[in-house]
Design a protein around this motif. Sequence first.
Motif, short mmCIF file in Angstrom:
data_model
loop_
_atom_site.label_atom_id
_atom_site.label_comp_id
_atom_site.label_asym_id
_atom_site.label_seq_id
_atom_site.Cartn_x
_atom_site.Cartn_y
_atom_site.Cartn_z
N GLY A 77 -6.48 -9.31 -1.56
CA GLY A 77 -6.35 -8.65 -2.86
C GLY A 77 -7.68 -8.18 -3.42
O GLY A 77 -7.84 -8.03 -4.64
N LYS A 78 -8.65 -7.92 -2.54
CA LYS A 78 -9.98 -7.46 -2.96
C LYS A 78 -10.23 -6.04 -2.45
O LYS A 78 -9.71 -5.65 -1.42
CB LYS A 78 -11.07 -8.39 -2.42
N ILE A 121 -3.15 11.90 4.89
CA ILE A 121 -3.00 11.70 3.45
C ILE A 121 -3.30 10.24 3.11
O ILE A 121 -2.72 9.32 3.70
CB ILE A 121 -1.58 12.09 2.99
N ASP A 122 -4.22 10.04 2.19
CA ASP A 122 -4.71 8.72 1.84
C ASP A 122 -4.32 8.39 0.40
O ASP A 122 -4.71 9.10 -0.53
CB ASP A 122 -6.23 8.69 2.02
N PHE A 123 -3.56 7.30 0.22
CA PHE A 123 -3.11 6.89 -1.11
C PHE A 123 -4.12 5.93 -1.75
O PHE A 123 -4.57 4.97 -1.11
CB PHE A 123 -1.75 6.20 -1.04
N HIS A 124 -4.43 6.20 -3.02
CA HIS A 124 -5.34 5.34 -3.78
C HIS A 124 -4.81 5.16 -5.20
O HIS A 124 -3.91 5.89 -5.65
CB HIS A 124 -6.74 5.96 -3.85
N GLN A 148 -2.85 3.79 -12.18
CA GLN A 148 -3.66 2.58 -12.31
C GLN A 148 -3.17 1.52 -11.33
O GLN A 148 -1.98 1.46 -11.00
CB GLN A 148 -3.58 2.05 -13.75
N HIS A 149 -4.09 0.68 -10.87
CA HIS A 149 -3.79 -0.31 -9.82
C HIS A 149 -2.48 -1.07 -10.04
O HIS A 149 -1.67 -1.19 -9.13
CB HIS A 149 -4.91 -1.36 -9.74
N GLY A 175 -8.54 -2.82 -0.58
CA GLY A 175 -7.55 -3.90 -0.56
C GLY A 175 -6.95 -4.26 -1.90
O GLY A 175 -5.92 -4.94 -1.95
N ASN A 176 -7.56 -3.83 -3.00
CA ASN A 176 -6.98 -4.10 -4.32
C ASN A 176 -6.11 -2.95 -4.80
O ASN A 176 -5.79 -2.85 -5.98
CB ASN A 176 -8.08 -4.38 -5.35
N GLU A 177 -5.72 -2.06 -3.86
CA GLU A 177 -4.88 -0.91 -4.18
C GLU A 177 -3.65 -0.89 -3.27
O GLU A 177 -3.55 -0.08 -2.35
CB GLU A 177 -5.70 0.39 -4.03
N PRO A 178 -2.69 -1.80 -3.49
CA PRO A 178 -1.54 -1.94 -2.59
C PRO A 178 -0.42 -0.94 -2.84
O PRO A 178 0.56 -0.91 -2.08
CB PRO A 178 -1.05 -3.36 -2.87
#
Length: 394
Positions: free
Chosen positions: A67-68, A123-126, A185-186, A27-30
């Motif tokens: 946002g966590k 496909i997973d975005f991080h 970076q986040h 959740g902290n990776e929008p």
Amino acid sequence: MEDSRIIGHLKGSKNGPTMVFFGGIHGNEPSGENAIEEVIHIIKEKEISVNGNIYGIRGNVLALLAGKRFLDYDLNRLWTVDKIEKIKGKKEEQLYNEDKELLSLYQLLNTILETQSGPFYFIDFHTTSSKTLPFITINDAMINRKFARLFPVPIILGIEEYLEGPLLSYMNQLGFLSIGFESGQHTEKEAVENSIAFMWIALVYGEVLKRVEVTSFKDYYFRLKNSGKNYNRFFDIIYRHPIGSRDQFAMAPGFKSFDIVKKGKALADHNNEPILAQKKSRIFMPLYQNQGEDGFFLIRKIPLPVLWLSALLRKIKMPALLPILPGLSWADRKKGTILVNKRTARFLAKPIFHLLGYRNRIINKNLILMTSREVTANNKMYQRTWWYQNKKSV
């Protein structure tokens, strides 16, 4: 929950590929969520023709709102058959926040697999807490390697050996192509832009969109190439530094993923003990946030001849002969799982298993469970795609 989970669904011709993009499993990776929204909006606005299906899916909806990284525990560590069955068996009042998120995602994914046609792409975005080049993470199956090789960014093999329960590992076990993209970076705007570029390129390479209709395709490709410093080589993870829930951990400041570290370099402080690099290597995903179970990883470059040999040995089915060797036996032949007795199989080092596509899980000091993604990979689903037939890919 279901409506808020689906960022968008674009449906074209009935028999085309199905590409599923995840954003916000943490959740902290929008950034991934924002990128998916942008690309789907442009496809709709410009009325770009779609072949097959495009799904944009939010991962941990509640954690994104907060946002966590997660609320109760990491959603991206729950995707094993045992954990899923345990969660499915809970009563409603026993479910934690991430249990509910998993059940919602699980139902949605099953619906997609049952109602849409393949080939399927997941496909997973991080993003990461430290500065980094954009990079790809994959489980070591040839379908993943061949598709990932198309993108001009570094590719990391072997993450599944150190992490239990990522969503993409679960999808891989079902036989489907699954790729993680870490875009930066986040908090950086560049992370969103890199994810947008990656999504457009993936849609074209997956033949869901026509390249001629993606007018900025070259710009997107060179954006990734420049952000990744044209460093599209394969790397293998050689070490993970785990963190317990009650541990005190502080990464030494200033590290970025892919930085070279020399033997003896101070990397972190863990429970008031300095952590030093045991060999020359590259730092990978150093932790600069409060939540997380992985302090850092160390990686090394895989020589191209090793990759070519690995592909050849798998092509001629060499891994199937392993159980005839002393100390090796099938634990589950259908799943490609081998039980290794270290006392009688000392001659087989970890790099040999890696060469053949096996990754290990330690049971005890004498027994190791080795699992191959190659055995469960649904190669037939992808064998007619242009990228699978590409002889240059490894």
